[in-house]
Design an enzyme around this catalytic site. Structure first.
Site, PDB file in Angstrom:
ATOM      1  N   GLU A  60       1.087  -0.901   0.047  1.00 45.84           N
ATOM      2  CA  GLU A  60       0.214  -0.028  -0.216  1.00 45.84           C
ATOM      3  C   GLU A  60       1.174   0.928  -0.364  1.00 45.84           C
ATOM      4  O   GLU A  60       0.273   1.895  -0.682  1.00 45.84           O
ATOM      5  CB  GLU A  60      -0.206  -0.542   1.122  1.00 45.84           C
ATOM      6  N   HIS A 129     -10.867  -4.138  10.001  1.00 41.10           N
ATOM      7  CA  HIS A 129     -11.157  -3.852   9.021  1.00 41.10           C
ATOM      8  C   HIS A 129     -13.088  -2.873   8.781  1.00 41.10           C
ATOM      9  O   HIS A 129     -13.856  -3.564   7.680  1.00 41.10           O
ATOM     10  CB  HIS A 129     -11.644  -5.939   8.341  1.00 41.10           C
TER      11      HIS A 129
HETATM   12  C1  LIG Z   1      -1.974  -4.143   4.814  1.00 43.69           C
HETATM   13  C2  LIG Z   1      -2.492  -5.065   4.147  1.00 43.69           C
HETATM   14  N1  LIG Z   1      -3.523  -5.504   3.090  1.00 43.69           N
HETATM   15  C3  LIG Z   1      -4.198  -5.868   2.057  1.00 43.69           C
HETATM   16  C4  LIG Z   1      -5.261  -6.498   3.351  1.00 43.69           C
HETATM   17  C5  LIG Z   1      -5.869  -7.971   2.566  1.00 43.69           C
HETATM   18  N2  LIG Z   1      -6.083  -8.667   2.072  1.00 43.69           N
HETATM   19  C6  LIG Z   1      -5.572  -9.587   3.028  1.00 43.69           C
HETATM   20  S1  LIG Z   1      -5.126 -11.475   3.359  1.00 43.69           S
HETATM   21  C7  LIG Z   1      -4.807 -10.814   1.697  1.00 43.69           C
HETATM   22  C8  LIG Z   1      -3.492 -12.058   0.883  1.00 43.69           C
HETATM   23  C9  LIG Z   1      -2.667 -12.386   1.498  1.00 43.69           C
HETATM   24  O1  LIG Z   1      -1.550 -13.334   0.725  1.00 43.69           O
HETATM   25  P1  LIG Z   1      -1.078 -14.500   1.889  1.00 43.69           P
HETATM   26  O2  LIG Z   1      -0.029 -13.106   2.959  1.00 43.69           O
HETATM   27  O3  LIG Z   1       0.001 -15.094   1.036  1.00 43.69           O
HETATM   28  O4  LIG Z   1      -1.610 -14.692   3.346  1.00 43.69           O
HETATM   29  P2  LIG Z   1      -2.420 -16.325   2.814  1.00 43.69           P
HETATM   30  O5  LIG Z   1      -4.096 -15.325   2.452  1.00 43.69           O
HETATM   31  O6  LIG Z   1      -2.121 -16.925   1.206  1.00 43.69           O
HETATM   32  O7  LIG Z   1      -2.271 -16.875   3.653  1.00 43.69           O
HETATM   33  C10 LIG Z   1      -5.107  -9.397   1.215  1.00 43.69           C
HETATM   34  C11 LIG Z   1      -4.086  -8.897  -0.026  1.00 43.69           C
HETATM   35  C12 LIG Z   1      -4.884  -6.629   4.811  1.00 43.69           C
HETATM   36  N3  LIG Z   1      -5.770  -7.588   5.176  1.00 43.69           N
HETATM   37  N4  LIG Z   1      -3.893  -6.214   5.128  1.00 43.69           N
END
Ligand SMILES: Cc1ncc(C[n+]2csc(CCOP(=O)(O)OP(=O)(O)O)c2C)c(N)n1
Ligand SMILES: [Mg+2]
Lengths: 326, 322
Positions: A60, A129
């Site tokens: 971000e 959130h």
């Molecule tokens: C700072 C932030 N940006 C975006 C999000 C939205 N978001 C939640 S989980 C996720 C994907 C995360 O991927 P990863 O770290 O690979 O974890 P996984 O879900 O695959 O376990 C996103 C973009 C968030 N929660 N926090």
């Protein structure tokens, strides 16, 4: 006029702006191929191609900072932050860079960028959130903050935000995406800083914005059944906000409540209350009332979240208190 | 090869996580779990293998997909289910939910709604271990999506500069929400480790014994004061990003491949080869189901959280001066 969803109105504004000006580009997390976490940007990659519509990694700070840099170099970026809670990561780009560049560099440049982000609770999404953080941005000289409450305003204000030479934080509400409203066949931009009288009334004024406009209108319906005629002023933008319209309305009704989902403390309502007290003190028949969320992180459990967030009931109660004889 | 009793215990912990999450999936579908629900079904070997190398005083910071970390670190099922179902008896008094399950008494510093949010917390926790002279380590669990956040890069640097007792554990399931990892990250974690001179190791995140062994190899030097370590585990994402995600962005073949990697089935096959029969595993499964059903029943019977208590709980009480 055809009915359109709030999310579709935003999508159409993005598409129309991109068609009108090829310097408008779009990027954010999952906005391109997946069509956006709330499906707001669906179809735009196919329409405008991968040069102008891009998925970003989960970065971000870089999204907002790159938008500022791109805006300094001839693009008009519109970027998406998935939840307003994650705007914390964009603060340096917005507060220290984008907001100040025009002023600090002696007017040499402007930073025409838009950051879209959804705020708000109601989904039991918990403390990280659900936040409404618009007042933070309204506090920063150089930023504009827009909060549309219906599809037509979402369209018109987004077009205006993209045309604006200044950085604009465009605040959507997760709970509004599926809501419907009228959108003209050829919708026009809506000037940032011009409020809208959403309902006329003679007894009290409720100044509000975003999702709280609908709550205020429902409260006004309930109050009307009790013989109280409430005027509802939809600010549409909180920085700048339409002081003239608010002062004019309060001058007539002599009673003011400000309602928003964000906590009251140090909020938009505080600013408006201070201004009205300073400029229309003599007209007020009752102390200014504020309606906002309880001063706490938005809690997860259903019962807690319901009790924390304001709504129609709290707004109606505040207006009844305004009407009570001193 | 590991002795059957240890593998059996690892199996029991993995099965506890899987059955608990399967139960949550059902509760969510039935409307008994509010909010968002991110399940780690398929990924159980990573939290279980890593936590097998940890002591009670060690600390872990988790992610939005944190149920496995919480249970593997020792969170009680009662408080776990009650939290996710929004009850007063939840580990966080119903204020956080699935995405914030935490239990400081067992060193579980919280699941986290912010991608990358746990990384600096674990870094600071490791700092506390170092400053207090405690023989403990901190573990930062993070997903492959978090590699793109500045926080990872800042923490790698800080942990290396200060030689913190910190183990970075990446659960690389190949996806960040709706986008594959290849479209989100241009580097490799191994190369990042090399750039900061932080020892790096990769383990098969479907093989709980391999994860446990690798975790011991990373935790021990960190505990001895030799500085931060990285462990990357490839692990399958069986479910959508969240419950209810239709996964239109995902090829069916990708999903099938993920479901073909089953940490529980692998451990069960090894146990069978070591003479642990299906009867014994069945008994373990039945005991787990009983404990889960008891926790769900207790959560259903528990009170809703009290709003006044929640409002009063925003600030901590000041310490009384001695
Ligand atoms: C700072 C932030 N940006 C975006 C999000 C939205 N978001 C939640 S989980 C996720 C994907 C995360 O991927 P990863 O770290 O690979 O974890 P996984 O879900 O695959 O376990 C996103 C973009 C968030 N929660 N926090
Ligand atoms: Mg991932």
């Amino acid at each position: 006029m055809p009915e359109t969803r709030y999310s579709a109105a935003i999508n159409r504004a993005l598409a129309d702006a991109m068609a009108a000006d090829e310097s408008v580009v779009l990027f954010g997390e999952d906005v391109a191929a997946p069509g956006g976490p709330f499906a707001v940007t669906r179809g735009l990659l196919a329409k405008f191609g991968p040069l102008r519509v891009r998925d970003t990694p989960i970065s971000e700070a870089a999204i907002a900072g790159a938008a500022a840099g791109a805006a300094l170099s001839g693009l008009r970026p519109v970027v998406e932050i998935m939840f307003m809670d994650f705007m914390t990561f964009t603060m340096d780009a917005l507060v220290n860079q984008a907001a100040k560049a025009h002023f600090m560099f002696g007017g040499q440049c402007s930073v025409p960028m838009v950051v879209r982000a959804p705020h708000g609770g109601g989904l039991n999404a918990g403390p990280q959130h659900s936040q409404c953080l618009e007042a933070w941005f309204a506090h920063v000289p150089g930023l504009k903050v827009v909060v549309p409450g219906n599809p037509a305003d979402a369209y018109g204000l987004l077009r205006a935000a993209i045309d604006d030479p200044n950085p604009v934080v465009f605040v959507e509400h997760k709970g509004l995406y599926g809501s419907k409203g009228e959108l003209p066949e050829s919708p026009a931009p809506v000037a940032i800083g011009a409020a809208r009288i959403a309902r006329a009334g003679r007894d009290a004024t409720v100044v509000t914005y975003g999702a709280a406009v609908a709550w205020s209108l429902r409260a006004a319906d309930a109050l009307a059944r009790e013989g109280i005629e409430t005027e509802v002023v939809d600010l549409r933008s909180v920085q700048p906000w339409d002081e003239a319209t608010v002062l004019e309305s309060v001058g007539r009704t002599r009673r003011l409540a400000i309602a928003h989902e964000a906590v009251s403390a140090f909020g938009v309502g505080a600013e408006i209350a201070a201004c009205v007290s300073a400029k229309a003190f003599g007209r007020l028949a009752a102390p200014v009332a504020r309606v906002g969320a309880a001063f706490m992180p938005v809690p997860f459990a259903r019962s807690l979240e319901r009790a924390c967030l304001p709504g129609e009931t709290e707004i109606a109660a505040a207006v009844r208190r305004l009407m009570a004889p001193a | 090869m590991t002795q059957a009793p240890l593998l059996l215990e690892l199996y029991r912990r993995m099965a506890t996580i899987r059955r608990a999450e399967e139960r949550l999936s059902k509760l969510f579908a039935d409307g008994e779990v509010p909010g968002f629900l991110h399940l780690s079904i398929g990924q159980e070997a990573v939290p279980v293998g890593v936590c097998a190398a940890l002591e009670r005083g060690d600390t872990v910071a988790s992610t939005h997909r944190g149920h496995g970390h919480a249970l593997a670190k020792g969170m009680a099922l009662e408080g776990f289910f009650a939290e996710i179902m929004g009850r007063a008896s939840g580990v966080c008094a119903g204020r956080g939910g699935s995405i914030h399950v935490a239990d400081m008494s067992i060193g579980m510093l919280g699941a986290n709604g912010i991608v990358g949010g746990g990384l600096p917390l674990a870094t600071g926790s490791a700092l506390a271990h170092q400053v207090k002279g405690r023989p403990n380590v901190a573990v930062a669990f993070f997903g492959d999506g978090a590699m793109a956040e500045g926080a990872l890069h800042e923490c790698l640097n800080l942990a290396r500069l200060w030689q913190l007792p910190l183990v970075f554990v990446c659960e690389n399931n190949g996806w960040g929400e709706f986008s594959p990892h290849e479209r989100q990250f241009a580097a490799k974690l191994a190369a990042l480790g090399a750039a900061f001179a932080i020892p790096y190791e990769e383990a098969d995140g479907t093989d709980v014994e391999a994860v446990a062994a690798a975790a011991r190899r990373r935790v021990e030097p960190a505990r001895r004061g030799e500085g931060p370590q990285i462990l990357e585990c490839r692990t399958p994402r069986w479910r959508g990003h969240y419950e209810g995600d239709p996964q239109k962005y995902r090829e069916p073949s990708n999903l099938d491949a993920a479901r073909g990697q089953d940490a529980l089935a692998l451990a069960a096959a090894r146990l069978a080869a070591q003479g642990v029969d299906a009867e014994a595993l069945g008994a373990i499964e039945r005991a787990i189901t009983e404990r889960i059903e008891a926790a769900v029943a207790a959560a259903r019977a528990a009170a809703e959280p009290d709003f006044a208590a929640a409002v009063a709980g925003v600030y901590a009480e000041a310490r009384a001066h001695a």
